[in-house]
Design a protein around this motif. Structure first.
Motif, PDB file in Angstrom:
ATOM      1  N   GLY A  83       0.823  -1.199   0.000  1.00 55.79           N
ATOM      2  CA  GLY A  83       0.000   0.000   0.000  1.00 55.79           C
ATOM      3  C   GLY A  83       0.863   1.257   0.000  1.00 55.79           C
ATOM      4  O   GLY A  83       1.992   1.241   0.441  1.00 55.79           O
ATOM      5  N   THR A 109     -13.872  -0.189   5.017  1.00 56.13           N
ATOM      6  CA  THR A 109     -12.537   0.365   5.238  1.00 56.13           C
ATOM      7  C   THR A 109     -12.400   1.705   4.537  1.00 56.13           C
ATOM      8  O   THR A 109     -13.214   2.064   3.675  1.00 56.13           O
ATOM      9  CB  THR A 109     -11.457  -0.584   4.686  1.00 56.13           C
ATOM     10  OG1 THR A 109     -11.601  -0.656   3.264  1.00 56.13           O
ATOM     11  CG2 THR A 109     -11.568  -1.969   5.305  1.00 56.13           C
ATOM     12  N   GLN A 110     -11.350   2.419   4.883  1.00 55.26           N
ATOM     13  CA  GLN A 110     -11.073   3.708   4.250  1.00 55.26           C
ATOM     14  C   GLN A 110     -10.915   3.523   2.739  1.00 55.26           C
ATOM     15  O   GLN A 110     -11.420   4.316   1.951  1.00 55.26           O
ATOM     16  CB  GLN A 110      -9.808   4.309   4.856  1.00 55.26           C
ATOM     17  CG  GLN A 110      -9.440   5.655   4.267  1.00 55.26           C
ATOM     18  CD  GLN A 110      -8.134   6.182   4.835  1.00 55.26           C
ATOM     19  OE1 GLN A 110      -7.333   5.421   5.372  1.00 55.26           O
ATOM     20  NE2 GLN A 110      -7.922   7.459   4.720  1.00 55.26           N
ATOM     21  N   HIS A 111     -10.250   2.469   2.334  1.00 57.84           N
ATOM     22  CA  HIS A 111     -10.044   2.182   0.922  1.00 57.84           C
ATOM     23  C   HIS A 111     -11.391   2.025   0.212  1.00 57.84           C
ATOM     24  O   HIS A 111     -11.615   2.586  -0.859  1.00 57.84           O
ATOM     25  CB  HIS A 111      -9.207   0.912   0.757  1.00 57.84           C
ATOM     26  CG  HIS A 111      -9.081   0.469  -0.664  1.00 57.84           C
ATOM     27  ND1 HIS A 111      -9.936  -0.443  -1.227  1.00 57.84           N
ATOM     28  CD2 HIS A 111      -8.209   0.827  -1.639  1.00 57.84           C
ATOM     29  CE1 HIS A 111      -9.603  -0.635  -2.485  1.00 57.84           C
ATOM     30  NE2 HIS A 111      -8.557   0.118  -2.767  1.00 57.84           N
ATOM     31  N   ASP A 112     -12.297   1.263   0.817  1.00 57.85           N
ATOM     32  CA  ASP A 112     -13.612   1.050   0.219  1.00 57.85           C
ATOM     33  C   ASP A 112     -14.396   2.352   0.105  1.00 57.85           C
ATOM     34  O   ASP A 112     -15.069   2.597  -0.894  1.00 57.85           O
ATOM     35  CB  ASP A 112     -14.424   0.032   1.022  1.00 57.85           C
ATOM     36  CG  ASP A 112     -13.832  -1.362   0.960  1.00 57.85           C
ATOM     37  OD1 ASP A 112     -13.113  -1.656  -0.017  1.00 57.85           O
ATOM     38  OD2 ASP A 112     -14.089  -2.147   1.893  1.00 57.85           O
TER      39      ASP A 112
END
Length: 141
Positions: A83, A109-112
């Protein structure tokens, strides 16, 4: 491929811990490499993501190369370089939309959340483009 690594002293107790880690990887169907140092003084466990069934395995003598995360009843050790961090400067409308999405999907998640925000932005952009009249080559030139 980046790997996470745990190095343990080669003791009877750590050999048992290594078996527990091996068994958890087998149960999850995940790859694991177990090897010994040249002097046979250390056990080295490597995997793209190490699954550790018990926090006690990571005692004072254990050397961990990676990021330790708690996941349910076990620990996960991910490679450090996995990442990348980026800095984004977002206008207030995008920040508001991000907060709205975050409230709606608190379990993600933050990514999602960021992925969903970009997907929504792309869809809005495509909708705007579809609403505009198509220009032909003759009109442009």
């Amino acid at each position: 491929m980046e790997t996470a690594v745990i190095t343990l002293g080669n003791t009877v107790e750590n050999q048992e811990y290594s078996r527990q880690i091996r068994d958890l990887h087998k149960k999850k169907g995940q790859p694991l490499t177990i090897r010994f140092s040249e002097e046979l003084t250390h056990i080295i466990l490597e995997a793209p993501c190490l699954y550790v069934p018990d926090r006690n395995i990571l005692g004072k003598e254990a050397v961990v190369e990676g990021v330790v995360k708690k996941n349910g009843n076990h620990l996960e050790i991910h490679p450090r370089s996995k990442g990348k961090t980026i800095n984004l400067h977002l206008d207030s409308e995008l920040v508001n939309e991000l907060e709205q999405i975050r409230l709606k999907v608190a379990s993600k998640t933050q990514h999602d959340v960021i992925l969903e925000m970009f997907v929504r932005g792309l869809r809005a952009y495509q909708a705007e483009q579809d609403d505009q009249p198509a220009t032909t080559k003759k009109e442009r030139g």
